[in-house]
Design an enzyme around this catalytic site. Sequence first.
Site, PDB file in Angstrom:
ATOM      1  N   GLY A  92      15.770  -0.749  -5.613  1.00 21.02           N
ATOM      2  CA  GLY A  92      15.644  -0.116  -6.934  1.00 21.02           C
ATOM      3  C   GLY A  92      14.250  -0.165  -7.521  1.00 21.02           C
ATOM      4  N   HIS A 114       2.518 -36.554 -12.479  1.00 23.97           N
ATOM      5  CA  HIS A 114       1.111 -36.482 -12.875  1.00 23.97           C
ATOM      6  C   HIS A 114       0.233 -36.385 -11.634  1.00 23.97           C
ATOM      7  CE1 HIS A 114      -2.574 -37.275 -15.059  1.00 23.97           C
ATOM      8  NE2 HIS A 114      -2.886 -38.175 -14.130  1.00 23.97           N
TER       9      HIS A 114
HETATM   10  C1  LIG Z   1       6.284  -1.578 -13.686  1.00 23.05           C
HETATM   11  C2  LIG Z   1       7.507  -2.432 -13.925  1.00 23.05           C
HETATM   12  C3  LIG Z   1       7.405  -3.798 -13.836  1.00 23.05           C
HETATM   13  C4  LIG Z   1       8.520  -4.589 -14.040  1.00 23.05           C
HETATM   14  N1  LIG Z   1       8.380  -5.935 -13.934  1.00 23.05           N
HETATM   15  C5  LIG Z   1       9.449  -6.721 -14.126  1.00 23.05           C
HETATM   16  C6  LIG Z   1       9.343  -8.123 -13.964  1.00 23.05           C
HETATM   17  O1  LIG Z   1       8.280  -8.654 -13.644  1.00 23.05           O
HETATM   18  N2  LIG Z   1      10.438  -8.875 -14.157  1.00 23.05           N
HETATM   19  C7  LIG Z   1      11.645  -8.325 -14.505  1.00 23.05           C
HETATM   20  O2  LIG Z   1      12.613  -9.069 -14.681  1.00 23.05           O
HETATM   21  N3  LIG Z   1      11.778  -7.001 -14.663  1.00 23.05           N
HETATM   22  C8  LIG Z   1      10.720  -6.181 -14.467  1.00 23.05           C
HETATM   23  N4  LIG Z   1      10.868  -4.833 -14.576  1.00 23.05           N
HETATM   24  C9  LIG Z   1      12.197  -4.288 -14.935  1.00 23.05           C
HETATM   25  C10 LIG Z   1      13.145  -4.251 -13.720  1.00 23.05           C
HETATM   26  O3  LIG Z   1      12.526  -3.534 -12.678  1.00 23.05           O
HETATM   27  C11 LIG Z   1      14.466  -3.604 -14.100  1.00 23.05           C
HETATM   28  O4  LIG Z   1      14.997  -4.246 -15.227  1.00 23.05           O
HETATM   29  C12 LIG Z   1      15.474  -3.713 -12.960  1.00 23.05           C
HETATM   30  O5  LIG Z   1      15.002  -3.072 -11.805  1.00 23.05           O
HETATM   31  C13 LIG Z   1      16.808  -3.077 -13.368  1.00 23.05           C
HETATM   32  O6  LIG Z   1      17.710  -3.193 -12.317  1.00 23.05           O
HETATM   33  P1  LIG Z   1      18.925  -2.184 -12.155  1.00 23.05           P
HETATM   34  O7  LIG Z   1      19.670  -2.632 -10.948  1.00 23.05           O
HETATM   35  O8  LIG Z   1      19.653  -2.055 -13.427  1.00 23.05           O
HETATM   36  O9  LIG Z   1      18.276  -0.737 -11.898  1.00 23.05           O
HETATM   37  P2  LIG Z   1      17.129  -0.216 -10.903  1.00 23.05           P
HETATM   38  O10 LIG Z   1      16.342  -1.307 -10.327  1.00 23.05           O
HETATM   39  O11 LIG Z   1      16.435   0.855 -11.660  1.00 23.05           O
HETATM   40  O12 LIG Z   1      17.968   0.437  -9.723  1.00 23.05           O
HETATM   41  C14 LIG Z   1      18.740   1.566  -9.885  1.00 23.05           C
HETATM   42  C15 LIG Z   1      18.914   2.246  -8.534  1.00 23.05           C
HETATM   43  O13 LIG Z   1      19.879   3.278  -8.673  1.00 23.05           O
HETATM   44  C16 LIG Z   1      19.474   4.400  -7.881  1.00 23.05           C
HETATM   45  N5  LIG Z   1      20.165   5.581  -8.413  1.00 23.05           N
HETATM   46  C17 LIG Z   1      20.030   6.140  -9.646  1.00 23.05           C
HETATM   47  N6  LIG Z   1      20.908   7.165  -9.792  1.00 23.05           N
HETATM   48  C18 LIG Z   1      21.586   7.256  -8.620  1.00 23.05           C
HETATM   49  C19 LIG Z   1      22.629   8.099  -8.157  1.00 23.05           C
HETATM   50  N7  LIG Z   1      23.180   9.028  -8.927  1.00 23.05           N
HETATM   51  N8  LIG Z   1      23.086   7.926  -6.899  1.00 23.05           N
HETATM   52  C20 LIG Z   1      22.545   6.969  -6.095  1.00 23.05           C
HETATM   53  N9  LIG Z   1      21.579   6.125  -6.479  1.00 23.05           N
HETATM   54  C21 LIG Z   1      21.119   6.261  -7.731  1.00 23.05           C
HETATM   55  C22 LIG Z   1      17.960   4.409  -8.079  1.00 23.05           C
HETATM   56  O14 LIG Z   1      17.342   5.144  -7.028  1.00 23.05           O
HETATM   57  C23 LIG Z   1      17.643   2.925  -8.041  1.00 23.05           C
HETATM   58  O15 LIG Z   1      17.380   2.497  -6.729  1.00 23.05           O
HETATM   59  C24 LIG Z   1       9.775  -4.002 -14.350  1.00 23.05           C
HETATM   60  C25 LIG Z   1       9.888  -2.621 -14.434  1.00 23.05           C
HETATM   61  C26 LIG Z   1       8.762  -1.836 -14.214  1.00 23.05           C
HETATM   62  C27 LIG Z   1       8.900  -0.342 -14.298  1.00 23.05           C
END
Ligand SMILES: Cc1cc2nc3c(=O)[nH]c(=O)nc-3n(C[C@H](O)[C@H](O)[C@H](O)COP(=O)(O)OP(=O)(O)OC[C@H]3O[C@@H](n4cnc5c(N)ncnc54)[C@H](O)[C@@H]3O)c2cc1C
Length: 461
Positions: free
Chosen positions: A36, A435
């Site tokens: 993701g 320490h």
């Molecule tokens: C630049 C940046 C830096 C970050 N740094 C941090 C950090 O240091 N620490 C931290 O805790 N968080 C960080 N985050 C936030 C973190 O990346 C997100 O909170 C986290 O990835 C969310 O996880 P998720 O599983 O909800 O969604 P995502 O990681 O967004 O995954 C969702 C997945 O669903 C897939 N998808 C979407 N729609 C469909 C569909 N219809 N069919 C099939 N697949 C689909 C997408 O392709 C994606 O792979 C950062 C974000 C960014 C942008």
Amino acid sequence: MKITVIGAGPGGYEAAIMAAKLGADVKIVEKNEVGGTCLNIGCIPTKALLASSDVLTTSLEAEKFGVFNDNTYADLKQIIERKDKVVSGLVKGIKFLFESNCVNLVRGIGKLIDSKTVEVKRGDGSVEKLVSDKILLATGSIPICPEMFHYDGKRVITSTEALALKTPPKSMIVIGGGVIGCELGQFFNRMGTKITIVEMADQILSSEDEDVAKQLVRQFKREKIKILTANGVSDVNIQDSNVVVTLKNGEILEAEMILLSIGRCSYSKGLNLEEVGIKIDPQGHIEVDGNLETSVKGIYAVGDLINTPFLAHVASKEGIIAAENMMGKAKTGLHKAIPRCVYTDPQVAAVGLTEKEAQKRGIPYKTGSFDFRALGKAQIIGKIQGQVKIIVDEKDVVIGASIVGPEATDLLAELTMAVHFGLTAEVLGDVIHPHPTLSEAIMEALHDVHGKSINKVSLRL
Ligand SMILES: Cc1cc2nc3c(=O)[nH]c(=O)nc-3n(C[C@H](O)[C@H](O)[C@H](O)COP(=O)(O)OP(=O)(O)OC[C@H]3O[C@@H](n4cnc5c(N)ncnc54)[C@H](O)[C@@H]3O)c2cc1C
């Protein structure tokens, strides 16, 4: 029990593996690469870039340690290649975990047909229907790009494009001084880009206390990063070789690129939510109950799709809770102690309440603090800027804490545990800390809550 997960980010993939471990027959649908946002265009790549700029900074300061290296320079192309290698290794790791836990990865775009059916459209146009007992939605979030900024992915970019730039732009206006803006702003500044950060709130990192943000501002100023706060953008004009940004106060800024980092919004496009009857709140988050179940029985949602902090560790935790619930374990709720980390130099890490939040809620509190400057380990490694601050309530229970300084994001774990378990400053401060380590700053700050820090310099004249 058959379970289909849509989205293989931290929320989806951890849920899939946990459900499989608990005995479910799991299919996970992903349209891009597994891992993701976090693994491919978020947490991991940003931190891989920052690791390179940390090496650069350390190398440039090597003489202070009696080490000489006359030819230190950074090559962004190679930094990006290293980042890509780190990412692809971890992607392989997740695929291996799927295989070894018998989680079936289905490539394609998923959408709901009804409460039991997910339709997957593959790249070649073919369609498959997956029928299961329970469904988990974990499709994450995308960057917010209001039309007025004319986002084109070239001159006006988001973090996604910034993470793939092979040459540093000469100058960049970073719109939004939150976590992503600060991390990428400092990284590109260290690559030689002239950075201006524009922030609407009164301070960068606006959800943290002023004294915390000030520590980072001090370092940014030292590095000649320009910070404009309490100011919004009224117009963006893309010209041949520059972008011109007019601020609400009339000031005009010019740069080669704009990095838009004003936040992210839940991504549920094409999931068919309304047709299936899943409720969404006015900000576009999917509504869930305490078990992470949506308004449609048997369909759950986690991570950036719902109204909890958009953080990878929150998504993972929710994924695990949702998996356990789908498998009948009845796990509820998130945890009160959610760590907040910024991987700048100095790092910023916080948990629980800030002082301003405690004041807003009318909670009587006391603080204790300790500067890294007074710590042996900080002097040894030459990283003396920053402090630990502990916030306790009337009963001495740690209700919040912040650390600005070296390894702050790793050091926070101890204080996260304190907030999670409701430990008092006295109990935690009684623990022996090794320490010389940076963790002694936490112990000293805990002692300082009761005026008993041995090594804190206090002027009692
Ligand atoms: C630049 C940046 C830096 C970050 N740094 C941090 C950090 O240091 N620490 C931290 O805790 N968080 C960080 N985050 C936030 C973190 O990346 C997100 O909170 C986290 O990835 C969310 O996880 P998720 O599983 O909800 O969604 P995502 O990681 O967004 O995954 C969702 C997945 O669903 C897939 N998808 C979407 N729609 C469909 C569909 N219809 N069919 C099939 N697949 C689909 C997408 O392709 C994606 O792979 C950062 C974000 C960014 C942008």
